[in-house]
Structure formats: C-alpha cells, structure tokens
Design a protein around this motif. Structure first.
Motif, PDB file in Angstrom:
ATOM      1  N   ALA A 174       0.853  -1.183   0.000  1.00 41.53           N
ATOM      2  CA  ALA A 174       0.000   0.000   0.000  1.00 41.53           C
ATOM      3  C   ALA A 174       0.895   1.242   0.000  1.00 41.53           C
ATOM      4  O   ALA A 174       2.003   1.221   0.523  1.00 41.53           O
ATOM      5  N   LYS A 175       0.413   2.296  -0.597  1.00 42.75           N
ATOM      6  CA  LYS A 175       1.172   3.561  -0.646  1.00 42.75           C
ATOM      7  C   LYS A 175       1.563   4.005   0.763  1.00 42.75           C
ATOM      8  O   LYS A 175       2.685   4.468   0.994  1.00 42.75           O
ATOM      9  N   ALA A 176       0.661   3.845   1.719  1.00 42.30           N
ATOM     10  CA  ALA A 176       0.957   4.238   3.103  1.00 42.30           C
ATOM     11  C   ALA A 176       2.143   3.446   3.654  1.00 42.30           C
ATOM     12  O   ALA A 176       3.001   3.999   4.337  1.00 42.30           O
ATOM     13  N   ASP A 177       2.193   2.144   3.343  1.00 47.07           N
ATOM     14  CA  ASP A 177       3.312   1.308   3.791  1.00 47.07           C
ATOM     15  C   ASP A 177       4.614   1.796   3.173  1.00 47.07           C
ATOM     16  O   ASP A 177       5.631   1.921   3.866  1.00 47.07           O
ATOM     17  N   LEU A 178       4.602   2.034   1.883  1.00 49.61           N
ATOM     18  CA  LEU A 178       5.811   2.474   1.186  1.00 49.61           C
ATOM     19  C   LEU A 178       6.339   3.786   1.772  1.00 49.61           C
ATOM     20  O   LEU A 178       7.535   3.942   2.010  1.00 49.61           O
ATOM     21  N   LEU A 179       5.433   4.722   2.015  1.00 52.03           N
ATOM     22  CA  LEU A 179       5.839   6.022   2.564  1.00 52.03           C
ATOM     23  C   LEU A 179       6.356   5.895   3.990  1.00 52.03           C
ATOM     24  O   LEU A 179       7.344   6.537   4.359  1.00 52.03           O
ATOM     25  N   TYR A 180       5.704   5.075   4.813  1.00 53.62           N
ATOM     26  CA  TYR A 180       6.161   4.884   6.191  1.00 53.62           C
ATOM     27  C   TYR A 180       7.536   4.210   6.211  1.00 53.62           C
ATOM     28  O   TYR A 180       8.419   4.597   6.977  1.00 53.62           O
ATOM     29  N   ASN A 181       7.728   3.220   5.352  1.00 56.54           N
ATOM     30  CA  ASN A 181       9.030   2.564   5.268  1.00 56.54           C
ATOM     31  C   ASN A 181      10.124   3.570   4.901  1.00 56.54           C
ATOM     32  O   ASN A 181      11.198   3.589   5.507  1.00 56.54           O
ATOM     33  N   GLU A 182       9.854   4.388   3.884  1.00 56.74           N
ATOM     34  CA  GLU A 182      10.825   5.412   3.468  1.00 56.74           C
ATOM     35  C   GLU A 182      11.145   6.363   4.621  1.00 56.74           C
ATOM     36  O   GLU A 182      12.303   6.713   4.847  1.00 56.74           O
ATOM     37  N   TYR A 183      10.124   6.790   5.331  1.00 55.70           N
ATOM     38  CA  TYR A 183      10.269   7.692   6.475  1.00 55.70           C
ATOM     39  C   TYR A 183      11.172   7.082   7.549  1.00 55.70           C
ATOM     40  O   TYR A 183      12.108   7.717   8.029  1.00 55.70           O
ATOM     41  N   LEU A 184      10.880   5.833   7.913  1.00 55.02           N
ATOM     42  CA  LEU A 184      11.691   5.175   8.943  1.00 55.02           C
ATOM     43  C   LEU A 184      13.126   4.942   8.488  1.00 55.02           C
ATOM     44  O   LEU A 184      14.073   5.167   9.249  1.00 55.02           O
ATOM     45  N   VAL A 185      13.292   4.514   7.258  1.00 56.21           N
ATOM     46  CA  VAL A 185      14.637   4.229   6.755  1.00 56.21           C
ATOM     47  C   VAL A 185      15.467   5.511   6.693  1.00 56.21           C
ATOM     48  O   VAL A 185      16.666   5.493   7.001  1.00 56.21           O
ATOM     49  N   LYS A 186      14.856   6.622   6.345  1.00 57.05           N
ATOM     50  CA  LYS A 186      15.594   7.891   6.358  1.00 57.05           C
ATOM     51  C   LYS A 186      16.088   8.198   7.768  1.00 57.05           C
ATOM     52  O   LYS A 186      17.244   8.580   7.965  1.00 57.05           O
ATOM     53  N   LYS A 187      15.233   8.020   8.757  1.00 61.66           N
ATOM     54  CA  LYS A 187      15.635   8.259  10.154  1.00 61.66           C
ATOM     55  C   LYS A 187      16.773   7.322  10.562  1.00 61.66           C
ATOM     56  O   LYS A 187      17.688   7.726  11.276  1.00 61.66           O
ATOM     57  N   ILE A 188      16.705   6.075  10.126  1.00 60.94           N
ATOM     58  CA  ILE A 188      17.745   5.101  10.465  1.00 60.94           C
ATOM     59  C   ILE A 188      19.059   5.474   9.787  1.00 60.94           C
ATOM     60  O   ILE A 188      20.116   5.480  10.419  1.00 60.94           O
ATOM     61  N   ARG A 189      18.986   5.793   8.507  1.00 62.64           N
ATOM     62  CA  ARG A 189      20.209   6.172   7.776  1.00 62.64           C
ATOM     63  C   ARG A 189      20.838   7.429   8.353  1.00 62.64           C
ATOM     64  O   ARG A 189      22.057   7.590   8.314  1.00 62.64           O
ATOM     65  N   ASP A 190      20.022   8.326   8.897  1.00 61.26           N
ATOM     66  CA  ASP A 190      20.538   9.556   9.508  1.00 61.26           C
ATOM     67  C   ASP A 190      21.253   9.312  10.836  1.00 61.26           C
ATOM     68  O   ASP A 190      21.941  10.195  11.338  1.00 61.26           O
ATOM     69  N   LEU A 191      21.090   8.124  11.424  1.00 65.30           N
ATOM     70  CA  LEU A 191      21.740   7.828  12.705  1.00 65.30           C
ATOM     71  C   LEU A 191      23.258   7.785  12.586  1.00 65.30           C
ATOM     72  O   LEU A 191      23.966   8.211  13.501  1.00 65.30           O
ATOM     73  N   ALA A 192      23.763   7.234  11.475  1.00 73.60           N
ATOM     74  CA  ALA A 192      25.221   7.110  11.311  1.00 73.60           C
ATOM     75  C   ALA A 192      25.555   6.782   9.865  1.00 73.60           C
ATOM     76  O   ALA A 192      24.798   6.081   9.189  1.00 73.60           O
ATOM     77  N   ASP A 193      26.697   7.267   9.429  1.00 72.32           N
ATOM     78  CA  ASP A 193      27.164   6.978   8.070  1.00 72.32           C
ATOM     79  C   ASP A 193      27.518   5.515   7.884  1.00 72.32           C
ATOM     80  O   ASP A 193      27.548   5.010   6.764  1.00 72.32           O
ATOM     81  N   SER A 194      27.802   4.829   8.977  1.00 72.34           N
ATOM     82  CA  SER A 194      28.218   3.426   8.900  1.00 72.34           C
ATOM     83  C   SER A 194      27.049   2.457   8.693  1.00 72.34           C
ATOM     84  O   SER A 194      27.254   1.269   8.521  1.00 72.34           O
ATOM     85  N   ILE A 195      25.831   2.980   8.681  1.00 69.94           N
ATOM     86  CA  ILE A 195      24.645   2.138   8.513  1.00 69.94           C
ATOM     87  C   ILE A 195      24.330   1.977   7.033  1.00 69.94           C
ATOM     88  O   ILE A 195      24.245   2.946   6.290  1.00 69.94           O
ATOM     89  N   GLU A 196      24.145   0.723   6.643  1.00 69.06           N
ATOM     90  CA  GLU A 196      23.711   0.386   5.289  1.00 69.06           C
ATOM     91  C   GLU A 196      22.386  -0.356   5.440  1.00 69.06           C
ATOM     92  O   GLU A 196      22.349  -1.451   5.994  1.00 69.06           O
ATOM     93  N   VAL A 197      21.298   0.263   4.977  1.00 63.83           N
ATOM     94  CA  VAL A 197      19.969  -0.337   5.119  1.00 63.83           C
ATOM     95  C   VAL A 197      19.526  -0.913   3.780  1.00 63.83           C
ATOM     96  O   VAL A 197      19.543  -0.227   2.759  1.00 63.83           O
ATOM     97  N   TYR A 198      19.134  -2.184   3.817  1.00 65.51           N
ATOM     98  CA  TYR A 198      18.489  -2.792   2.653  1.00 65.51           C
ATOM     99  C   TYR A 198      16.992  -2.677   2.855  1.00 65.51           C
ATOM    100  O   TYR A 198      16.423  -3.263   3.781  1.00 65.51           O
ATOM    101  N   LEU A 199      16.362  -1.894   1.996  1.00 63.01           N
ATOM    102  CA  LEU A 199      14.915  -1.727   1.996  1.00 63.01           C
ATOM    103  C   LEU A 199      14.395  -2.409   0.732  1.00 63.01           C
ATOM    104  O   LEU A 199      14.626  -1.922  -0.381  1.00 63.01           O
TER     105      LEU A 199
END
Length: 159
Positions: free
Chosen positions: A11-36
């Motif tokens: 669902a579009k809502a799921d896709l947007l929420y995932n993007e939102y969370l992953v951005k927050k996670i990636r912003d935690l540290a440069d050493s983080i590599e997230v597979y979405l």
C-alpha cells in the motif's frame, strides 16, 4: 552495520512509512547500510516481472548478509513476507528489533477493557501471531514507538 528492513510494502501508506523510517535510520550514522526491499527494482518493481524464486533468493541473501533485522509488525496481521524474513533471521541468529505501533495495545491497565475480554467478540486489543513475535523476542525485542526503535538501533551500533 548492515540492516535489513522488513515491512509491508504494497500500500502507498506502507511504502511512505518505510521510506520515512529508513531515512531516520540512515541519519543515525554513516556506517549504517539499510536494505529496503522496495528499493530493489529488480524484484520489486510491480510493473515488471520477478518470480517467487527470484524474490526469495534476493531477499534471503540480504537477510543473511545483515547484522540486524528490523521489522514493522503493524497491520491486520504481520505481513507474510515479514514473518518469513523474521524466521530466516532467527534461524541464523541475527539480532532483531520489532516495531509495533498499533494503538489498540494501549490501556492494558484499563479494567473495563480487561473485563471485556470475557465477553464474546469484545476483545479491545489487537492480536499478533505469538510464534512470530516469540522469534523476535528470543533474539531481540519489540518496541511500541519510533524513538525506542531508533534508540535500540543505536545500541546495536555501539556493540
């Protein structure tokens, strides 16, 4: 640190929420590599074609490469793909963090809500599959809000 992000993605809502969370996670540290998974167009461009084996092999490879699996548990039920990814991570002893934000879990100390459990079809709480939740808890934890979720990821980074 390699993180596998398991979440519903249709669902579009799921896709947007995932993007939102992953951005927050990636912003935690440069050493983080997230597979979405939704960013992997080779298997998840829904206008294209990928068969079940292609999807299973691609996502399983990424789960097995990860240092941490994080999972969004919200929805009518835990997404079937998310549950499968949790099973793979558990089998390989990969640490996990589940995020469960469903508001129906609130009020666990409300006596009226607790008494309603005795009335047929009056369960005021949401049910999650206990087997799948147990796999996460045996090798990690489940939190109810984004801040605790991000804090636990930070703790994993510090290890």
């Amino acid at each position: 640190m390699k993180i596998y992000f398991a979440g519903p993605m249709f669902a579009k809502a799921d896709l947007l929420y995932n993007e939102y969370l992953v951005k927050k996670i990636r912003d935690l540290a440069d050493s983080i590599e997230v597979y979405l998974p939704q960013e992997n167009g080779a298997i998840n461009d829904k206008t294209a074609y990928a068969d079940s084996k292609m999807i299973a092999l691609a996502d399983t490879e990424k789960v097995l490469e990860s240092d941490l699996l994080i999972a969004v548990l919200d929805g009518l039920t835990i997404d079937a793909g998310v549950a499968s990814e949790i099973g793979v991570a558990y089998a390989k002893n990969i640490p996990m963090i589940g995020l469960y934000t469903d508001t129906r879990q609130q009020g666990a100390d409300n006596q009226k809500k607790l008494q309603a459990l005795g009335d047929i079809a009056e369960n005021q709480f949401h049910y999650l599959n206990l087997y799948t939740v147990g796999l996460i808890k045996l090798n990690g934890s489940v939190v109810t809000n984004e801040q605790d979720f991000l804090d636990l990821i930070k703790k994993q980074l510090a290890k």
